[in-house]
Motif scaffolding. Structure first.
Motif, PDB file in Angstrom:
ATOM      1  N   UNK A  73       3.660   2.061   7.560  1.00  0.00           N
ATOM      2  CA  UNK A  73       4.958   2.690   7.348  1.00  0.00           C
ATOM      3  C   UNK A  73       5.945   1.687   6.747  1.00  0.00           C
ATOM      4  N   UNK A  74       6.552   2.095   5.632  1.00  0.00           N
ATOM      5  CA  UNK A  74       7.599   1.280   5.036  1.00  0.00           C
ATOM      6  C   UNK A  74       7.116   0.116   4.205  1.00  0.00           C
ATOM      7  N   UNK A  75       5.806  -0.069   4.051  1.00  0.00           N
ATOM      8  CA  UNK A  75       5.322  -1.233   3.308  1.00  0.00           C
ATOM      9  C   UNK A  75       5.587  -1.077   1.826  1.00  0.00           C
ATOM     10  N   UNK A  76       6.154  -2.093   1.225  1.00  0.00           N
ATOM     11  CA  UNK A  76       6.436  -2.069  -0.199  1.00  0.00           C
ATOM     12  C   UNK A  76       6.553  -3.495  -0.697  1.00  0.00           C
ATOM     13  N   UNK A  77       5.868  -3.819  -1.785  1.00  0.00           N
ATOM     14  CA  UNK A  77       6.015  -5.132  -2.410  1.00  0.00           C
ATOM     15  C   UNK A  77       6.108  -4.939  -3.912  1.00  0.00           C
ATOM     16  N   UNK A  78       7.029  -5.647  -4.536  1.00  0.00           N
ATOM     17  CA  UNK A  78       7.210  -5.611  -5.985  1.00  0.00           C
ATOM     18  C   UNK A  78       7.296  -7.039  -6.489  1.00  0.00           C
ATOM     19  N   UNK A  79       6.507  -7.356  -7.526  1.00  0.00           N
ATOM     20  CA  UNK A  79       6.504  -8.695  -8.115  1.00  0.00           C
ATOM     21  C   UNK A  79       6.671  -8.537  -9.624  1.00  0.00           C
ATOM     22  N   UNK A  80       7.616  -9.242 -10.202  1.00  0.00           N
ATOM     23  CA  UNK A  80       7.843  -9.198 -11.645  1.00  0.00           C
ATOM     24  C   UNK A  80       7.527 -10.572 -12.222  1.00  0.00           C
ATOM     25  N   UNK A  81       6.365 -10.664 -12.892  1.00  0.00           N
ATOM     26  CA  UNK A  81       5.898 -11.951 -13.391  1.00  0.00           C
ATOM     27  C   UNK A  81       5.872 -12.969 -12.266  1.00  0.00           C
ATOM     28  N   UNK A  82       6.273 -14.196 -12.567  1.00  0.00           N
ATOM     29  CA  UNK A  82       6.497 -15.179 -11.509  1.00  0.00           C
ATOM     30  C   UNK A  82       7.995 -15.457 -11.389  1.00  0.00           C
ATOM     31  N   UNK A  83       8.796 -14.441 -11.783  1.00  0.00           N
ATOM     32  CA  UNK A  83      10.248 -14.600 -11.807  1.00  0.00           C
ATOM     33  C   UNK A  83      10.897 -14.204 -10.491  1.00  0.00           C
ATOM     34  N   UNK A  84      10.507 -13.049  -9.929  1.00  0.00           N
ATOM     35  CA  UNK A  84      11.068 -12.679  -8.627  1.00  0.00           C
ATOM     36  C   UNK A  84      10.127 -11.725  -7.912  1.00  0.00           C
ATOM     37  N   UNK A  85      10.333 -11.631  -6.609  1.00  0.00           N
ATOM     38  CA  UNK A  85       9.517 -10.785  -5.747  1.00  0.00           C
ATOM     39  C   UNK A  85      10.422 -10.112  -4.731  1.00  0.00           C
ATOM     40  N   UNK A  86      10.067  -8.886  -4.354  1.00  0.00           N
ATOM     41  CA  UNK A  86      10.821  -8.165  -3.334  1.00  0.00           C
ATOM     42  C   UNK A  86       9.847  -7.486  -2.383  1.00  0.00           C
ATOM     43  N   UNK A  87      10.084  -7.637  -1.096  1.00  0.00           N
ATOM     44  CA  UNK A  87       9.264  -6.976  -0.090  1.00  0.00           C
ATOM     45  C   UNK A  87      10.176  -6.227   0.871  1.00  0.00           C
ATOM     46  N   UNK A  88       9.755  -5.010   1.229  1.00  0.00           N
ATOM     47  CA  UNK A  88      10.522  -4.203   2.176  1.00  0.00           C
ATOM     48  C   UNK A  88       9.789  -4.184   3.512  1.00  0.00           C
ATOM     49  N   UNK A  89      10.538  -4.332   4.574  1.00  0.00           N
ATOM     50  CA  UNK A  89       9.908  -4.423   5.887  1.00  0.00           C
ATOM     51  C   UNK A  89       9.994  -3.127   6.672  1.00  0.00           C
ATOM     52  N   UNK A  90      10.767  -2.170   6.192  1.00  0.00           N
ATOM     53  CA  UNK A  90      10.840  -0.900   6.900  1.00  0.00           C
ATOM     54  C   UNK A  90      11.376   0.166   5.959  1.00  0.00           C
ATOM     55  N   UNK A  91      11.162   1.425   6.330  1.00  0.00           N
ATOM     56  CA  UNK A  91      11.684   2.496   5.504  1.00  0.00           C
ATOM     57  C   UNK A  91      11.183   3.857   5.968  1.00  0.00           C
ATOM     58  N   UNK A  92      11.923   4.886   5.642  1.00  0.00           N
ATOM     59  CA  UNK A  92      11.521   6.268   5.895  1.00  0.00           C
ATOM     60  C   UNK A  92      11.885   7.077   4.663  1.00  0.00           C
ATOM     61  N   UNK A  93      11.401   8.306   4.606  1.00  0.00           N
ATOM     62  CA  UNK A  93      11.735   9.137   3.459  1.00  0.00           C
ATOM     63  C   UNK A  93      13.227   9.439   3.431  1.00  0.00           C
ATOM     64  N   UNK A  94      13.850   9.554   4.599  1.00  0.00           N
ATOM     65  CA  UNK A  94      15.271   9.878   4.655  1.00  0.00           C
ATOM     66  C   UNK A  94      16.136   8.701   4.206  1.00  0.00           C
ATOM     67  N   UNK A  95      15.777   7.483   4.639  1.00  0.00           N
ATOM     68  CA  UNK A  95      16.626   6.324   4.342  1.00  0.00           C
ATOM     69  C   UNK A  95      16.196   5.581   3.086  1.00  0.00           C
TER      70      UNK A  95
END
Length: 379
Positions: free
Chosen positions: A298-320
Motif C-alpha cells: 500500500x502506498x509504494x511509489x518510486x520515481x527516478x529521473x536519470x541520475x538527477x533526482x529520485x522520489x519515494x512515497x512512503x504512504x498513500x490512499x486513493x483519496x489522499x
C-alpha cells in the motif's frame, strides 16, 4: 598526452558508476578565458560542465546558480583577485558546502583564503599553467572528491507532505533537469499503481479530469493543475529518453475505505495511460518498457529521473494520493536505487498472457481492462 576520459574508468563500483560527472565552474567574468580552458579540459575528460554560459535568458541568475550547484557532483570555484573581491563567490561556496557538494577550488597566483583556506585546492601559479592542466588537475583528484560524497549520511532530502506538494516538486525538479541536461539522457523509472502517465495531459477543463474521479468525490481545479504539471514535467523526459514502468492496475480497482472506483473513472485512467503509451519516445533508440506487478505494498511509489533526482512515497490512499514523498539529488543514493530497480524490473512478471515488456503488451492488457468494465456496466 591527452587526458584520460573519466567515463572509461576501470572501476565498476562506487562513484565510478557515474559515467559523466557534473562539475559546476564558478568564475569572475574577468577570468572567462581561464574558465573556458578549464571547461574545455574537463569536457575532454567526459565531464558535463555546468556554468553560467548555459543559463537561460529571462530567468534569475541566483535560482539557476543554486540549481546548477545542487545537481553537481563537484563545485569548482576559480579563485582569483577578481573573484575574491566579489562576495558571491563565498556565498556560492557556502551554498555548496551546505548541500554537501564537494568543493575543489582552482586558485590562480595564490592559495585561497577565508572560508575555503582549509580545502585542498588546485594551485596554478601563473595563468599559463592552464595549458598544462593534466599536471595540476589529475583525474584521480576529481574522483577522490566524488567518492568521498558517497557516504549515505551526506544525502540531503526534501519532503512533500501532501499529494499536491508532491506534484509541484516533481514539476520543479523535472524543469530544473530539463534546463541543465544539455544533450544527455534522463530515463524515467517508475514503480507505482498506474504511473504518473495515467494523469491527463489535457487542459484542466477537459472532461477527463472530472471523469477520472467518482461522482461523489470531486477535486479542485488547483488539484487538476498541479497534477497536470507533474505529468507534463515527467513526460518531457520520458518522451526524450525513454521509460521503464512497473504498474499494478489492479491496485486502483481495490476498494479504498470500502468505496471502489466507478467504471467511468477506471476507463478514463486506463485510456489515459494507453494514450501515453501509444506514441513511442521521440529520442533515437529509446523505448517504453512496461511490466506488471501482481500486487504492491500500500502506498509504494518510486520515481527516478536519470541520475538527477529520485522520489519515494512512503504512504498513500486513493483519496489522499501519495503522501510524504521524499526527494533527493544525491547521486550515489540514486545510483544504488537504480541498480535495485533494474534488478527488480528484470525479475518482474510480464503482463498475463504476454511475453516481454513492450508497450504493445501493456496497451493490450489495459484495453482488456476497459472491456471488462464495460461488461460490468452492461451486466
Amino acid at each position: 598526452m591527452p587526458p584520460t576520459n573519466l567515463a572509461k574508468s576501470d572501476a565498476s563500483t562506487g562513484a565510478r558508476a557515474i559515467v559523466n560527472p557534473r562539475v559546476f565552474i564558478s568564475y569572475a567574468h574577468k577570468d572567462y578565458e581561464v574558465a573556458l580552458k578549464i571547461r574545455d579540459y574537463l569536457t575532454a575528460l567526459g565531464v558535463q560542465v555546468l556554468w553560467d554560459r548555459a543559463f537561460l535568458a529571462g530567468t534569475g541568475f541566483p535560482e539557476q546558480i543554486k540549481a546548477q550547484i545542487a545537481y553537481s557532483h563537484v563545485f569548482m570555484p576559480i579563485i582569483t583577485t577578481a573573484s575574491s573581491e566579489r562576495g558571491w563567490v563565498h556565498q556560492e561556496i557556502g551554498f555548496a558546502m551546505a548541500l554537501n557538494v564537494p568543493v575543489m577550488p582552482v586558485a590562480l597566483e595564490k592559495p585561497p583564503q577565508a572560508m575555503i583556506s582549509q580545502l585542498h585546492a588546485i594551485l596554478l601559479r601563473v595563468r599559463d599553467d592552464v595549458e598544462h592542466l593534466s599536471q595540476h588537475l589529475p583525474v584521480d583528484a576529481i574522483w577522490s572528491l566524488i567518492e568521498r560524497a558517497e557516504v549515505p549520511r551526506n544525502a540531503l532530502y526534501a519532503c512533500a507532505e501532501e499529494a499536491e506538494d508532491r506534484a509541484v516538486m516533481f514539476e520543479q525538479y523535472a524543469r530544473e533537469v530539463r534546463h541543465l541536461i544539455g544533450t544527455g539522457d534522463a530515463e524515467v523509472r517508475q514503480s507505482s499503481a498506474m504511473s504518473s502517465f495515467h494523469i491527463p495531459c489535457h487542459h484542466i477543463r477537459h472532461r477527463d479530469w472530472g471523469n477520472r474521479y467518482n461522482s461523489n468525490d470531486p477535486r479542485s481545479r488547483h488539484h487538476y493543475r498541479v497534477q497536470r504539471s507533474e505529468r507534463l514535467g515527467l513526460e518531457w523526459h520520458a518522451r526524450r529518453s525513454g521509460a521503464r514502468l512497473v504498474i499494478c492496475p489492479e491496485d486502483i480497482e481495490k476498494p479504498s475505505h470500502g468505496v471502489a472506483l466507478e467504471p467511468q473513472p477506471l476507463r478514463t485512467r486506463y485510456q489515459t495511460l494507453i494514450d501515453f503509451l501509444t506514441a513511442p519516445p521521440t529520442g533515437e533508440g529509446k523505448t517504453f518498457e512496461v511490466k506488471w506487478a501482481e500486487s504492491k505494498p500500500l502506498g509504494e511509489n518510486v520515481t527516478i529521473v536519470g541520475d538527477w533526482f529520485m522520489a519515494t512515497s512512503v504512504m498513500g490512499t486513493r483519496e489522499t494520493g501519495y503522501r510524504q514523498t521524499i526527494f533527493t539529488r544525491h547521486t550515489p543514493t540514486i545510483l544504488e536505487r537504480i541498480e535495485q530497480f533494474d534488478s527488480e524490473f528484470e525479475s518482474t512478471r510480464c503482463f498475463p498472457g504476454t511475453c516481454g515488456s513492450t508497450r504493445e503488451n501493456a496497451i493490450a492488457y489495459l484495453e482488456d481492462k476497459i472491456k471488462a468494465t464495460e461488461i460490468r456496466v452492461v451486466g
